[in-house]
Design an enzyme around this catalytic site. Structure first.
Site, PDB file in Angstrom:
ATOM      1  N   SER A 170     -14.626 -21.352 -24.308  1.00 39.27           N
ATOM      2  CA  SER A 170     -15.594 -22.188 -25.040  1.00 39.27           C
ATOM      3  C   SER A 170     -16.787 -21.323 -25.252  1.00 39.27           C
ATOM      4  CB  SER A 170     -15.581 -23.416 -24.653  1.00 39.27           C
ATOM      5  OG  SER A 170     -16.810 -23.826 -25.132  1.00 39.27           O
ATOM      6  N   ASP A 178     -17.234 -25.385 -29.948  1.00 36.22           N
ATOM      7  CA  ASP A 178     -17.553 -26.867 -29.942  1.00 36.22           C
ATOM      8  C   ASP A 178     -18.624 -27.160 -30.725  1.00 36.22           C
ATOM      9  OD1 ASP A 178     -15.753 -27.694 -27.694  1.00 36.22           O
ATOM     10  OD2 ASP A 178     -16.689 -26.059 -26.424  1.00 36.22           O
ATOM     11  N   GLY A 231     -19.222 -33.483 -24.624  1.00 32.54           N
ATOM     12  CA  GLY A 231     -20.746 -33.351 -25.077  1.00 32.54           C
ATOM     13  C   GLY A 231     -21.476 -32.119 -24.192  1.00 32.54           C
ATOM     14  N   GLY A 237     -19.631 -27.254 -18.317  1.00 37.51           N
ATOM     15  CA  GLY A 237     -20.209 -27.300 -16.961  1.00 37.51           C
ATOM     16  C   GLY A 237     -19.904 -28.662 -16.180  1.00 37.51           C
ATOM     17  N   ASP A 260      -9.439 -29.582 -21.999  1.00 37.33           N
ATOM     18  CA  ASP A 260     -10.758 -28.948 -22.302  1.00 37.33           C
ATOM     19  C   ASP A 260     -11.624 -29.751 -21.287  1.00 37.33           C
ATOM     20  OD1 ASP A 260     -13.013 -28.259 -23.134  1.00 37.33           O
ATOM     21  OD2 ASP A 260     -12.857 -28.987 -25.287  1.00 37.33           O
TER      22      ASP A 260
HETATM   23  C1  DX5 Z   1     -17.040 -30.353 -24.062  1.00 36.58           C
HETATM   24  C2  DX5 Z   1     -16.512 -29.311 -24.575  1.00 36.58           C
HETATM   25  C3  DX5 Z   1     -15.829 -28.223 -23.674  1.00 36.58           C
HETATM   26  C4  DX5 Z   1     -16.718 -27.509 -22.609  1.00 36.58           C
HETATM   27  C5  DX5 Z   1     -15.907 -26.910 -21.908  1.00 36.58           C
HETATM   28  O1  DX5 Z   1     -17.663 -31.289 -24.696  1.00 36.58           O
HETATM   29  O2  DX5 Z   1     -15.368 -29.758 -25.554  1.00 36.58           O
HETATM   30  O3  DX5 Z   1     -14.900 -27.405 -24.783  1.00 36.58           O
HETATM   31  O4  DX5 Z   1     -17.878 -26.732 -23.403  1.00 36.58           O
HETATM   32  O5  DX5 Z   1     -16.768 -26.285 -20.742  1.00 36.58           O
HETATM   33  P1  DX5 Z   1     -16.486 -26.021 -19.246  1.00 36.58           P
HETATM   34  O6  DX5 Z   1     -15.124 -25.030 -19.372  1.00 36.58           O
HETATM   35  O7  DX5 Z   1     -17.518 -25.364 -18.858  1.00 36.58           O
HETATM   36  O8  DX5 Z   1     -16.048 -27.444 -18.823  1.00 36.58           O
HETATM   37 ZN    ZN Z   2     -14.167 -28.192 -26.505  1.00 35.67          ZN
END
Ligand code: DX5
Ligand code: ZN
Length: 224
Positions: free
Chosen positions: A10, A37, A144, A147, A177
């Site tokens: 991402s 995203d 949203g 992390g 995800d």
């Molecule tokens: C959250 C996004 C994700 C997120 C993943 O709304 O859809 O794709 O950025 O980030 P990590 O891998 O850091 O949880």
């Molecule tokens: Zn995502």
């Protein structure tokens, strides 16, 4: 059966001041998809990027662009993301009144269609479009932000969808995800995921670490 696991970094966790370089770096490091995203500050409490940025990044990678749209309404923007170079366009059932129409619009533009299920959204929300979609995205955090912590209770949903997809016999990616790291990736894989989105865990420790980060997420042994 050992399933091949694909990794979709991402770019939300990339260095936004050098996004083109970051996309090139994860492409060279062995990523399978580029996960984009898209957030509107309304459907989710954050603002990120739009089709102009997707278009600008397109020349930096030949990997499929996996565009996760967290925007409402979503239908007016589907043609724009298709034109900008998205290969997979994923929408949330809550982002519009007619999910089948949104999926059909994506397919009409010659793109692969995905449906994303929030942690509290049941499998039934995707049931009646499983025959026409190419990807189910199971959110393991509330959408949203990058992390966040993996919500373990989605594991049952991944497992149930794996059973459903296998029984159908259609080629549908089962993507997970949110909060994917070296501890949670094996949980998602064991439950049946075949594509893992990873922001923080891919882009940690700078470009020199991307290849090892990606291999580790796939479950390969990596010397550190
Ligand atoms: C959250 C996004 C994700 C997120 C993943 O709304 O859809 O794709 O950025 O980030 P990590 O891998 O850091 O949880
Ligand atoms: Zn995502």
């Amino acid at each position: 059966m050992q399933r091949a696991v694909r990794i979709a970094p991402s770019i939300l966790s990339a260095d936004f001041s050098r996004l083109g370089d970051e996309v090139e770096a994860v492409t060279a490091a062995g990523a399978d998809y580029i996960h984009v995203d898209v957030m509107d500050g309304h459907f989710v409490p954050n603002l990120t990027i739009g089709p102009v940025v997707v278009k600008a990044l397109r020349k930096h990678s030949s990997l499929p662009f996996d565009c996760h749209l967290m925007i409402a309404p979503v239908d007016p923007y589907i043609p724009e993301f298709a034109a900008a170079g998205a290969d997979i366009i994923t929408v949330h059932p809550e982002a519009g009144p007619h999910l089948h129409r949104s999926v059909a619009l994506i397919k009409d533009h010659g793109k692969k269609a995905g449906v994303a299920l929030n942690p509290a959204t049941p499998i039934e929300a995707v049931e009646h479009v499983l025959d026409i979609i190419d990807l189910v995205l199971v959110m393991s955090v509330d959408p949203g932000f990058g992390g966040q912590t993996f919500i373990a209770s989605v594991t049952d949903k991944i497992r149930a969808l794996r059973g459903r997809i296998d029984a159908m016999g259609r080629a549908i990616d089962l993507e997970v995800d949110g909060g994917i790291n070296h501890d949670t990736a094996p949980i998602a894989i064991a439950a049946g995921a075949d594509v893992l989105v990873a922001g923080t865990a891919t882009f940690g420790n700078g470009p020199g670490a991307y290849a090892a980060n990606i291999r580790r997420l796939r479950g390969e042994a990596v010397r550190s």
